[in-house]
Structure formats: C-alpha cells, structure tokens
Design a protein around this motif. Structure first.
Motif, PDB file in Angstrom:
ATOM      1  N   ASN A  98       4.368  -6.696  -1.174  1.00  0.00           N
ATOM      2  CA  ASN A  98       4.410  -8.030  -1.333  1.00  0.00           C
ATOM      3  C   ASN A  98       2.992  -8.613  -1.391  1.00  0.00           C
ATOM      4  O   ASN A  98       2.583  -9.473  -2.308  1.00  0.00           O
ATOM      5  CB  ASN A  98       5.094  -8.674  -0.035  1.00  0.00           C
ATOM      6  CG  ASN A  98       5.589 -10.110  -0.213  1.00  0.00           C
ATOM      7  OD1 ASN A  98       5.186 -10.798  -0.960  1.00  0.00           O
ATOM      8  ND2 ASN A  98       6.951 -10.573   0.325  1.00  0.00           N
ATOM      9  N   VAL A  99       2.085  -8.286  -0.537  1.00  0.00           N
ATOM     10  CA  VAL A  99       0.586  -8.508  -0.597  1.00  0.00           C
ATOM     11  C   VAL A  99      -0.134  -7.892  -2.078  1.00  0.00           C
ATOM     12  O   VAL A  99      -0.876  -8.589  -2.392  1.00  0.00           O
ATOM     13  CB  VAL A  99      -0.053  -7.949   0.683  1.00  0.00           C
ATOM     14  CG1 VAL A  99      -1.567  -8.262   0.579  1.00  0.00           C
ATOM     15  CG2 VAL A  99       0.496  -8.652   2.029  1.00  0.00           C
ATOM     16  N   GLY A 100       0.608  -6.665  -2.366  1.00  0.00           N
ATOM     17  CA  GLY A 100      -0.304  -6.118  -3.639  1.00  0.00           C
ATOM     18  C   GLY A 100       0.405  -7.059  -4.791  1.00  0.00           C
ATOM     19  O   GLY A 100      -0.681  -7.379  -5.625  1.00  0.00           O
ATOM     20  N   SER A 101       1.463  -7.739  -4.609  1.00  0.00           N
ATOM     21  CA  SER A 101       1.963  -8.425  -5.908  1.00  0.00           C
ATOM     22  C   SER A 101       1.300  -9.815  -5.732  1.00  0.00           C
ATOM     23  O   SER A 101       0.534 -10.436  -6.635  1.00  0.00           O
ATOM     24  CB  SER A 101       3.415  -8.909  -5.504  1.00  0.00           C
ATOM     25  OG  SER A 101       3.711  -9.637  -6.479  1.00  0.00           O
ATOM     26  N   LEU A 102       0.642 -10.377  -4.437  1.00  0.00           N
ATOM     27  CA  LEU A 102       0.019 -11.461  -4.531  1.00  0.00           C
ATOM     28  C   LEU A 102      -1.288 -11.332  -4.971  1.00  0.00           C
ATOM     29  O   LEU A 102      -2.017 -12.060  -5.475  1.00  0.00           O
ATOM     30  CB  LEU A 102      -0.063 -11.964  -2.901  1.00  0.00           C
ATOM     31  CG  LEU A 102       1.167 -12.592  -2.133  1.00  0.00           C
ATOM     32  CD1 LEU A 102       1.007 -12.781  -0.622  1.00  0.00           C
ATOM     33  CD2 LEU A 102       1.473 -13.920  -2.702  1.00  0.00           C
ATOM     34  N   LEU A 103      -2.036  -9.968  -4.525  1.00  0.00           N
ATOM     35  CA  LEU A 103      -3.291  -9.796  -5.002  1.00  0.00           C
ATOM     36  C   LEU A 103      -3.350  -9.646  -6.754  1.00  0.00           C
ATOM     37  O   LEU A 103      -4.231 -10.092  -7.280  1.00  0.00           O
ATOM     38  CB  LEU A 103      -3.940  -8.456  -4.290  1.00  0.00           C
ATOM     39  CG  LEU A 103      -3.951  -8.528  -2.908  1.00  0.00           C
ATOM     40  CD1 LEU A 103      -4.505  -7.237  -2.282  1.00  0.00           C
ATOM     41  CD2 LEU A 103      -5.325  -9.480  -2.781  1.00  0.00           C
ATOM     42  N   LEU A 104      -2.264  -9.010  -7.286  1.00  0.00           N
ATOM     43  CA  LEU A 104      -2.179  -9.074  -8.709  1.00  0.00           C
ATOM     44  C   LEU A 104      -2.301 -10.430  -9.149  1.00  0.00           C
ATOM     45  O   LEU A 104      -2.957 -10.744 -10.194  1.00  0.00           O
ATOM     46  CB  LEU A 104      -1.068  -8.326  -9.023  1.00  0.00           C
ATOM     47  CG  LEU A 104      -0.961  -6.697  -8.966  1.00  0.00           C
ATOM     48  CD1 LEU A 104       0.346  -6.131  -9.169  1.00  0.00           C
ATOM     49  CD2 LEU A 104      -2.042  -6.186  -9.645  1.00  0.00           C
ATOM     50  N   LEU A 147      -5.432   0.477   1.506  1.00  0.00           N
ATOM     51  CA  LEU A 147      -5.392   1.360   0.208  1.00  0.00           C
ATOM     52  C   LEU A 147      -3.979   1.125  -0.475  1.00  0.00           C
ATOM     53  O   LEU A 147      -4.334   0.921  -1.787  1.00  0.00           O
ATOM     54  CB  LEU A 147      -5.383   2.356   0.681  1.00  0.00           C
ATOM     55  CG  LEU A 147      -6.622   3.336   1.074  1.00  0.00           C
ATOM     56  CD1 LEU A 147      -6.779   4.522   1.514  1.00  0.00           C
ATOM     57  CD2 LEU A 147      -7.776   2.769  -0.084  1.00  0.00           C
ATOM     58  N   LEU A 148      -2.900   0.918   0.142  1.00  0.00           N
ATOM     59  CA  LEU A 148      -1.508   0.695  -0.618  1.00  0.00           C
ATOM     60  C   LEU A 148      -1.549  -0.356  -1.332  1.00  0.00           C
ATOM     61  O   LEU A 148      -1.035  -0.315  -2.669  1.00  0.00           O
ATOM     62  CB  LEU A 148      -0.367   0.883   0.254  1.00  0.00           C
ATOM     63  CG  LEU A 148       0.079   2.327   0.658  1.00  0.00           C
ATOM     64  CD1 LEU A 148       1.256   2.333   1.867  1.00  0.00           C
ATOM     65  CD2 LEU A 148       0.294   3.044  -0.477  1.00  0.00           C
ATOM     66  N   PHE A 149      -1.941  -1.571  -0.679  1.00  0.00           N
ATOM     67  CA  PHE A 149      -1.752  -2.771  -1.610  1.00  0.00           C
ATOM     68  C   PHE A 149      -2.818  -3.336  -2.066  1.00  0.00           C
ATOM     69  O   PHE A 149      -2.889  -4.070  -2.948  1.00  0.00           O
ATOM     70  CB  PHE A 149      -1.298  -3.932  -0.572  1.00  0.00           C
ATOM     71  CG  PHE A 149      -2.212  -4.518   0.339  1.00  0.00           C
ATOM     72  CD1 PHE A 149      -3.321  -5.222   0.136  1.00  0.00           C
ATOM     73  CD2 PHE A 149      -2.121  -4.103   1.706  1.00  0.00           C
ATOM     74  CE1 PHE A 149      -4.227  -5.574   1.088  1.00  0.00           C
ATOM     75  CE2 PHE A 149      -2.769  -4.350   2.702  1.00  0.00           C
ATOM     76  CZ  PHE A 149      -3.927  -5.173   2.419  1.00  0.00           C
ATOM     77  N   GLY A 150      -4.182  -2.729  -1.822  1.00  0.00           N
ATOM     78  CA  GLY A 150      -5.423  -3.251  -2.502  1.00  0.00           C
ATOM     79  C   GLY A 150      -5.938  -2.315  -3.749  1.00  0.00           C
ATOM     80  O   GLY A 150      -6.563  -3.029  -4.394  1.00  0.00           O
ATOM     81  N   LEU A 151      -5.523  -1.090  -3.632  1.00  0.00           N
ATOM     82  CA  LEU A 151      -6.505  -0.032  -4.496  1.00  0.00           C
ATOM     83  C   LEU A 151      -6.002  -0.583  -6.033  1.00  0.00           C
ATOM     84  O   LEU A 151      -6.884  -0.669  -7.005  1.00  0.00           O
ATOM     85  CB  LEU A 151      -6.080   1.286  -4.263  1.00  0.00           C
ATOM     86  CG  LEU A 151      -6.811   2.108  -4.954  1.00  0.00           C
ATOM     87  CD1 LEU A 151      -8.253   2.135  -4.941  1.00  0.00           C
ATOM     88  CD2 LEU A 151      -6.405   3.689  -4.903  1.00  0.00           C
ATOM     89  N   ILE A 152      -4.784  -0.526  -6.439  1.00  0.00           N
ATOM     90  CA  ILE A 152      -4.446  -0.485  -7.829  1.00  0.00           C
ATOM     91  C   ILE A 152      -4.503  -2.037  -8.356  1.00  0.00           C
ATOM     92  O   ILE A 152      -5.225  -2.158  -9.497  1.00  0.00           O
ATOM     93  CB  ILE A 152      -2.854  -0.593  -7.923  1.00  0.00           C
ATOM     94  CG1 ILE A 152      -2.432   0.934  -7.742  1.00  0.00           C
ATOM     95  CG2 ILE A 152      -2.298  -0.965  -9.365  1.00  0.00           C
ATOM     96  CD1 ILE A 152      -0.912   1.560  -7.600  1.00  0.00           C
ATOM     97  N   PRO A 153      -4.366  -3.332  -7.406  1.00  0.00           N
ATOM     98  CA  PRO A 153      -4.821  -4.540  -8.069  1.00  0.00           C
ATOM     99  C   PRO A 153      -6.449  -4.461  -8.118  1.00  0.00           C
ATOM    100  O   PRO A 153      -6.899  -5.191  -9.222  1.00  0.00           O
ATOM    101  CB  PRO A 153      -4.430  -5.485  -6.939  1.00  0.00           C
ATOM    102  CG  PRO A 153      -3.427  -4.911  -6.193  1.00  0.00           C
ATOM    103  CD  PRO A 153      -3.466  -3.521  -6.327  1.00  0.00           C
TER     104      PRO A 153
END
Length: 867
Positions: free
Chosen positions: A352-358, A442-448
């Motif tokens: 969810n947070v990764g999607s928000l960061l994207l 790392l999980l939600f921040g690295l790829i974005p």
C-alpha cells in the motif's frame, strides 16, 4: 615498478587529494543529516500523505509486534531464576494428577513415584541436585490462628515441593527464608512459604508475616518466608498461595500417604545440570538409573518378559529453562500461524505504501529532473528517497509499538488473564520491531526510489506527461494492488474457515443438553467429613437442592463434562480377550441418582442409577455405548459383570444394569471413550471426595446460583464451595482457543481488506487525476457519464479478478497448512472461497466508486485547458 611505488608513498600532494575524493563520494554524517532534514521538510509539505503512510505502516508493524510479544512471552522467555538454562525437566507433560498402577510402570515415564525420586538422588551423576514437585495443586482451607470459631475459612491452593525446591531453582525469598531440606522430614515442625500475590491480596502485605501461624486443612503451619513478586514457580500460571514440604502430603491432602506407595505416580522432577554435562548425557545416566531401580524393585520376581519391558522403559529429558507451560503447548501452533498471518498484513501495508510512493514519485518527476539537471547523481536521488522511506518506517514503527502495547494487553486478557506473562517490551521485542521497520522501509521504498531515479529528463518537463494512456496497464502500481487483493483473499479465506470450524464445534452433538445447567464444585474433605459420612451428606444435599424453586432436577458427579479432569482405570471383563497392545483403560465416574436424566443423556438399555443404589445394595454400574462396542459388541450387556484391576478398587464384580448414550465430555473433536458410571452413594472411600453438583433449572441457570449457594449453606455452612458456573460456560471455556483464533484471524482479515481497499482507491484516484484531460475529451466527444464511471469501475474489477486468480490457489494452499486446526470444514470449502471472493469484490467496487464519481464530474472545458 619501484619508481611507481616510491611516487605513491612519498607524494605529499596526491594522498590528501585522494582522501578528499573518497570522503566526497562516501556518505558522511553531515550528508545523512542533510538527507533527513530534507526528508522531514518534504513530508511536512504533504502531511496527509505522511499520516496515511505512517498509519498504514503502524497497523502492519503493530500487529507483528503484538503477536511477536505474545510469542516471546509464551514461548521464548525463561523462568525468573538463576541460570535457567541449566534446568532440566524429566518430562514435558502438562497434565496433572495421580496415577496408581497395579504394577511398576513401563514405557515412557511422565510422572514419578517418591521412591524413584529418592533413587535418582542417591544415584545422581549428572545433576547438581534434583527436586520433586507435586503434579497439581492441593486445595486448602485456611484459617488464621486465634480466629473466631464462626469466621469462615479462606480458600487457597498449595503446592507440595521437596525441601531443596528453591535451592535447585536458584531463587531466594523476598522476606524470611525459603524451605530447606531439613523442613522436608516428617518430624520437622510444619512450615510454609507464601507467594507475593497471596501476601498482598489476602494478607494486605503484612510486614510481620514471617513467623505467623496458619491452620491449613486442620494442621498448623508457620510461615517462614515470602517469595518475590516475579516468582511464580515452575509452571507458567498463577502462583500457588503456599509452598509446603512434600512430607506433609497426608495432612495437606487429607488422604493416605503417597510417600510409601511405590506405584503412586504423582511427582514431577526437575534437575540442575552439572557444568559440562549435556542433556543427552544426563538422559543416558538417568535412564540407566531408572532401569536399575525397576530391576531392584522386581527382585526375585524378575521374569524375562519383565526384563524386556524394563529395557524399554525410559525418561525423556527436556530443557526446563521455560518451565512447564500449558499455554506454550496449547498456543505454540496457533501463534506460529498468527505470525504468518500478520506477516501477510505487513506485506499488504508495504504494498500500500509502495503504491503511494509510486504515485507521489510521478508527481515529483519535475522536481527530480531538475535536481538531476543541476548535477545530482542517480545514487544521490535513490539515497534521498530511501531516507524518506526509512523515516516513514521509523515513525510507523514507533506508532506500531504504541499500538502493540494496547493490543498485547487485550491479547493477554483473552489468552490467559491470570498467567504471569511478562509482556513488557524487552530488547528482543524492540530488536524485532526495529528489524521489521527496516525491512519494511526497504520493501516499500527501494523500487519506487530506483524507478523515480530513472526519470526521462526531456519528457518529465513536458506538460503532456500528465496524461494517461486511456487503458489500464499492468504496471508496478497495479501489480501491487493485485498483490494486496491476493494476500487479502488468503486472510479472508482463513477467517471464514476458522469461523466455520468454530460454528461446527458449537453445533456438534455432545450427547447431552448443556443448556440451563448450573454446576457447583464442593469438597467435603476440607470440611472434615470422613469417607463413611459422604453418602449421607450427598443424599441430604440432593434432597434440599431438588426442593429449590425452579429446579427441575439435581445430581452430582466426580468428573463433570468439560471440567478438565477425569479418572481412568483398567478393568477385567469375563469372556473378553484383549488383543496385543489394546488399550483397556476406561473412564471411571461416580454419579448420584438421575445423572443421565439431569444432563439429558439418552437411556438406551436397562435403568439409570437410582436412590436404591446405596451402600446396602450390591455393586452396580451403568456404562456407555462405546463400552458396549468394545467389550460386548452385539451381546446384551445387562446383567454382565466386570471388575477393576486398580489396587484401590479391587473389591469384587460389578453388575451392569444400564446403558446410556455416548458423550463428548473432554473435547468435541474427540471420539467418546468407554465410560463406567458408578453410584456415588455406594462409595465410602476418598475417591468420592471433590464432587460437582449439577442442577437443571427451568430458566437461566446462572440466575439460580444464589439460591443454590444458600441451599448448600443450609445443609452445612462450613462446606467449601469453589467454582460456580454453568455447563454452557464450561463448554465455551473449552473452546476459548478457537474463539480467540477466529477473532484474531477475522480482525487481521478485516484489516487486510481495509488496506487493500485503500490501495485500490489510491490507485484509481491517481489514475483519474492523471487522465483528467483524456476523460474531458471523451465527455466532449459525447461519452455518457455512466460510461466514464464504468471505465473506472471496470479497471478496478479487472484488478480484483486478477488478484482472485492468484489468491484462490494461494488460499487453498495456505488452508491445507492449517487443516489440523480446523473441524468440520475442508481447505477447499467452496462456500468460504466464494464468500471471501464476493466480499473482496464488493468492497473493492465500493472503494472504486469515489474515483468513478469524480470521473463522472470532470468538466470537459476545464480538462481541455491541459491540452
């Protein structure tokens, strides 16, 4: 080569320059602080984004921390004693009680006789010392010396321990002293140690308690010490009120001594290992000592068969660092399962947070492009964005710890309200939370971050980059939503399966009617009654209780349904030949007249136990259908006889006069056991003590509790009354674990559903924003508002369906892993799978309705200004 080396070593100009370059390329503290300050300013510019991201992470991290805190308290923490890693238990059995066999025990020993304990101590080679503990607490009637004759006695519990108990565990008294070996001899003055809890709650923290006398079950004991608040004994539960030396077992339990009965198995043993001795080494020496002990016991009666049986007799030592814990045995599998489930919740939160960061990175394309144009490297951009992610993870972890403290308090009340669980956050819990927060970052921040650093400098500066493509693309953001839906499907399916399992257990046919039955525990032993006085007392109690208004019938039994205890005995049936290794143990329960009628158990053959079955009549019994199936099959059992093998009950044949239906009195999952019901009014020995009265009422059973108490007090006001509850509450207490798991899994399933719906909403809302001009063009060209809305809803539905395609097989696989925890439902239960899928679909469509409504309201004139 020599010249080059000389140049490198002696050049005073080049070395500082190289050092400066390395410093510039590395991450300095100043640069890190600069990144943190910039990240904080960036988050403050978008406060709602920060709040949503931190709250989402806090829910996932808090759930993990709460369950791990419980895992740590139940499964990992050690006893609060000196060097607990040196302690060894001679058995990991959590059940309590006494077994009296007619022959020396063979096979694995789980409880021990006093004679075996003394033998182990005399022939000890591996332990600093060995202590013995009574398997189970003893009920006490407590009176202060000098109390008035009319003052009621207090109810308490005592644990019988050997005199070296406290020294072996390595714990000292808070006040006074602990028990010593010289206190554990029959000629010693009776002494006792009290727990801190009893000292505070019942004695108001009396500062002069050491040296005072109390009358325990008629015998005066002197208090010699008070234990520390953190010490609760070797069992993970409420501490006993008194610790008393083993030698005083007869006056404490008001029965014959077990100290001189070789076949009475009533003790748990614990030892402290010597230095450099391992558990396998100690086990080898103890097993040799056990076999030598049994060989010496047999003496001249040692046959070849007995010798072979002795060779197969053994003790299995286990670590005693964590003590004996029924909670650990009962909840180890469910807690591991819950840890896996909260890990899925955390994955959903990270997605969810990764999607928000994207989405946020897309809106920051211009900013990132400008920074790169001014000379910032991709590594510098990734580092800055990861700093923001870790900052979110840290704040989410801190808030998660706060949420977990509240959650753990609730969990402890649900799991074990009185168990001495230490759930304060320690270094292990904080380390776990810190690790989870870092991994989450790392999980939600690295790829974005990596994706944002690859921004196309030319296209990012163009205004048309805001425009969407018009079709749903399976990009990273939509893939994260699909992942959330899939994981939510797993959790919702698990919640549905556990709810269905609990429902099946509650509906299971137990063989009796548990509604409107009040159960009351009494123990005439503590009121001074002799065994020969029991039949008369019980008859007077039944007559008085049957006269209470709104009482339909009253009866009593030594072991009530779901009471947590039972008695097993071995029997002989004339004409029956047992097969090899067949278990001939049966459950033996003493009951009063009208037992089956009061509990609603069907009478299949013959008659029930009645008022005529007294000490003056011949010995009879009623048996259940499982007993008939084992011993008589298709034969008529009425009039047939059997006899007991047990030493305590060898008194001739018993005639079967009736057959009643099977009941599940211990666990609704288990098959009924062969059971014998004997008239309690025929028994004049200690086995008839400690009975439970069953009262069937015309209405709510709990409302009649005061009247039943009053009726018992009218017969004898000194008769101790223990637990008063209903049979339905006893049944529900038996299913407490299933209730807890169902509630927790349902909560985590709902939390996952909420997070997934938020993720879907965020994705579609962002898509509508990016496609504002496209939607405006569609509307300007004549597209209907409902068509535009369906465009958004269709894309949401496609994401949900993609998630279900992945989630259903994963849910079935996960359900197979937990199938041992289920009852009456299968991992492929179609109703549960369809229900979970429908719930996900409906909630997802509701979440997509808001972006769809916004799309319907797009003004084409405003939208076309972007072109």
């Amino acid at each position: 080569m020599a010249l080059g080396l000389t140049s490198l070593v002696f050049d005073p100009v080049r070395r500082p320059k190289a050092k400066d370059e390395r410093l510039n390329k590395g991450i300095t503290v100043e640069a890190l602080l600069q990144d943190i300050r910039y990240a904080i300013r960036t988050l403050f510019k978008r406060p709602w984004f920060a709040v949503i991201a931190i709250t989402t992470l806090a829910l996932g991290i808090g759930a993990n921390t709460a369950i791990f805190t419980l895992v740590n308290a139940v499964m990992l923490k050690t006893l609060p004693v000196n060097k607990p890693e040196e302690l060894v238990l001679f058995s990991d059995a959590t059940n309590e009680g006494t077994s009296i066999d007619d022959a020396p025990r063979t096979g694995r020993w789980r409880r021990f006789s006093y004679a075996s304990y003394e033998y182990f101590r005399r022939h000890n080679q591996s332990f600093q010392d060995i202590t013995a503990i009574r398997s189970g607490d003893s009920r006490l009637s407590v009176r202060k010396t000098g109390a008035q004759s009319g003052e009621p006695a207090q109810r308490a519990a005592a644990q019988l321990v050997s005199g070296n108990y406290f020294s072996v565990l390595g714990v000292s008294a808070m006040r006074g002293r602990t028990l010593a070996p010289e206190d554990d001899v029959r000629s010693a003055p009776p002494t006792a140690v009290i727990s801190y809890k009893y000292w505070q709650e019942q004695l108001n923290g009396d500062a002069e308690i050491v040296g005072k006398d109390f009358v325990l079950n008629g015998t005066k004991f002197t208090v010699v010490g008070v234990m520390p608040a953190e010490f609760f004994g070797e069992r993970m539960r409420r501490p006993p009120d008194f610790w008393v030396p083993l030698s005083f077992q007869p006056p404490i339990e008001l029965r014959d001594s077990f100290l001189e009965t070789p076949q009475a198995y009533w003790l748990m043993l614990m030892g402290r290992l010597k230095n450099d001795v391992s558990i396998p080494q100690a086990q080898a020496t103890i097993n040799l000592a056990l076999q030598q002990f049994l060989t010496e016991q047999a003496g001249t009666q040692l046959s070849d068969d007995h010798r072979r049986s002795i060779q197969g007799t053994y003790v299995e030592l286990v670590s005693g660092a964590g003590g004996i814990s029924g909670l650990r045995t009962r909840y180890s599998t469910p807690l591991r399962m819950l840890m896996a489930m909260v890990a899925l919740v955390l994955l959903i939160a990270c997605a969810n947070v990764g999607s928000l960061l994207l989405s946020r990175a897309t809106s920051r394309n211009a900013e990132i492009s400008l920074r790169m144009a001014l000379g910032a490297s991709r590594v510098r951009i990734v580092r800055q964005l990861l700093t923001e992610s870790f900052l979110l993870a840290v704040f989410g972890g801190l808030l998660g710890v706060a949420l977990s403290i509240w959650g753990v308090m609730l969990l402890v009340r649900l799991v074990a309200r009185e168990a001495p669980l230490d759930t304060k956050p320690d270094l292990i819990v904080l380390g776990f939370t810190g690790a989870v927060s870092i991994i989450s970052g790392l999980l939600f921040g690295l790829i974005p971050a990596i994706r944002a650093s690859k921004t196309d400098l030319a296209s990012a500066m163009k205004e048309k980059a805001r425009t969407g493509s018009g079709r749903l693309r399976l990009n990273l953001s939509s893939s994260l939503v699909v992942l959330q839906v899939s994981l939510s499907m797993i959790l919702l399916t698990g919640a549905g399966l556990f709810a269905g399992s609990l429902l099946q257990l509650q509906r299971e046919n137990l063989g009796f009617d548990r509604n409107n039955v009040l159960v009351v525990d009494i123990d005439p032993r503590l009121a001074g009654y002799k065994p020969k006085e029991l039949p008369s007392l019980y008859q007077r109690l039944l007559d008085r209780l049957n006269a209470v208004p709104n009482v339909r019938s009253a009866t009593m039994a030594t072991y009530p349904p779901f009471g947590g205890s039972s008695r097993t005995s071995s029997i002989k049936v004339p004409g029956f030949t047992a097969t090899t290794d067949e278990n001939l143990l049966i459950e033996d329960t003493l009951t009063s007249p009208h037992y089956a009628q009061t509990l609603g158990m069907p009478l299949l053959q013959g008659r029930e136990i009645g008022p005529q079955d007294t000490t003056a009549s011949h010995r009879i019994a009623v048996v259940n259908q499982s007993f008939i199936n084992r011993y008589f099959q298709d034969q008529n059992p009425i009039g047939r006889t059997f006899s007991f093998d047990d030493i305590e009950q060898q008194s001739g044949p018993i005639e079967i006069v009736g057959v009643i239906g099977d009941v599940k009195s211990a666990d609704p999952r288990e098959s009924p056991r062969p059971t014998v019901y004997r008239p309690i009014l025929q028994i004049e020995d200690p086995s008839a003590y400690a009975v439970t009265i069953h009262v069937r009422t015309q209405g709510d059973a709990s409302a009649l509790a005061p009247s039943v108490r009053q009726a018992i007090n009218e017969i004898d006001s000194t008769l101790p009354i223990f637990e008063v509850t209903t049979l339905d509450d006893s049944f529900n207490r038996n299913l407490r674990q299933e209730h807890l798991i169902t509630q927790l899994v349902s909560f985590f399933g709902g939390l996952a559903l909420l997070l997934a719906s938020i993720g879907l909403y965020g994705l579609m809302a962002h898509a509508v924003t990016r496609r504002t001009n496209e939607i405006g063009i569609r509307v300007a060209l004549g597209a209907q508002r409902r068509t535009v809305a369906w465009l958004v809803l269709r894309e949401s539905l496609l994401l949900v369906l993609a998630g279900l395609v992945l989630g259903v097989p994963a849910a079935i696989f996960a359900a197979r892993l937990i199938s041992s925890q289920l009852f009456g439902v299968t991992p492929t239960d179609v109703t549960t799978l369809i229900g979970a899928g429908l719930v996900l679909t409906v909630v997802a469509l509701v979440a997509a309705c808001v972006p769809a409504r916004r799309a319907m309201k797009v003004d084409p004139l405003v939208a076309l200004r972007y072109e």
